[in-house]
Design a protein around this motif. Sequence first.
Motif, PDB file in Angstrom:
ATOM      1  N   LEU A 290      -7.042  -2.649  -5.040  1.00 62.85           N
ATOM      2  CA  LEU A 290      -7.915  -1.752  -4.287  1.00 62.85           C
ATOM      3  C   LEU A 290      -7.408  -0.325  -4.469  1.00 62.85           C
ATOM      4  CD1 LEU A 290      -8.068  -3.748  -0.971  1.00 62.85           C
ATOM      5  CD2 LEU A 290     -10.067  -2.930  -2.151  1.00 62.85           C
TER       6      LEU A 290
ATOM      7  N   SER B 223       0.836  -1.203   0.000  1.00 59.03           N
ATOM      8  CA  SER B 223       0.000   0.000   0.000  1.00 59.03           C
ATOM      9  C   SER B 223       0.868   1.250   0.000  1.00 59.03           C
ATOM     10  CB  SER B 223      -0.923   0.002   1.216  1.00 59.03           C
ATOM     11  OG  SER B 223      -0.169   0.015   2.408  1.00 59.03           O
TER      12      SER B 223
ATOM     13  N   ARG C 181      -2.958  -1.858  -2.910  1.00 56.07           N
ATOM     14  CA  ARG C 181      -3.941  -0.858  -2.489  1.00 56.07           C
ATOM     15  C   ARG C 181      -3.314   0.517  -2.395  1.00 56.07           C
ATOM     16  NH1 ARG C 181      -6.017  -2.698   3.282  1.00 56.07           N
ATOM     17  NH2 ARG C 181      -7.092  -0.727   3.174  1.00 56.07           N
TER      18      ARG C 181
END
Length: 181
Positions: free
Chosen positions: A83, A23, A113
């Motif tokens: 995501l 992320s 993400r």
Amino acid sequence: MKIPTERLGRHLDDTLAPIYMVSGDEPLQLQEAGDAIRAQARAAGCGEREVLHVAPGFDWHTLTQTANTLSLFSQQRLIELRLPTGKPGNEGAKALVAYAQRPADDVVLLIMRGKFDSRGQKGKGVEELDHAGVAVQVWPVDARQLPGWIEQRMRGKGISPSREAVQLLAERVEGNLLAAM
């Protein structure tokens, strides 16, 4: 387990976890971390890759169904869950927790993400994923670190830049690592 992006390569040399969550909001480093995990998964025998894009209305049962489907062509598979907003929502968090508690034996799950806030980092889903796999948080390279980052990349490509050249590049790219690359 949480590891910094700098240690990802060494980690992948030693082992391949069943779940990776990458992320952040720095595109080049996100891409490179994902590429490193994909390459190691291929080297470990993941012959198939399925990409699931999470968008409004995404059916989270798709993750479970995809993971539980037997492969016709390879023994190991890579499922990449993207995501972009970094937020799976309540249903998604439940699905990810359930998956983390019982990951499929023949699947490596790569969750790519976007950046999520400090509240999102402390959610139950994130804790379960950290426990079951590896979390890699990508942080932007700040202005003080950029010249060193550029120099390291140049030396990695066999170029020996002068300090002035590195400083000039750092000033011109203004923190954009894709441009620096």
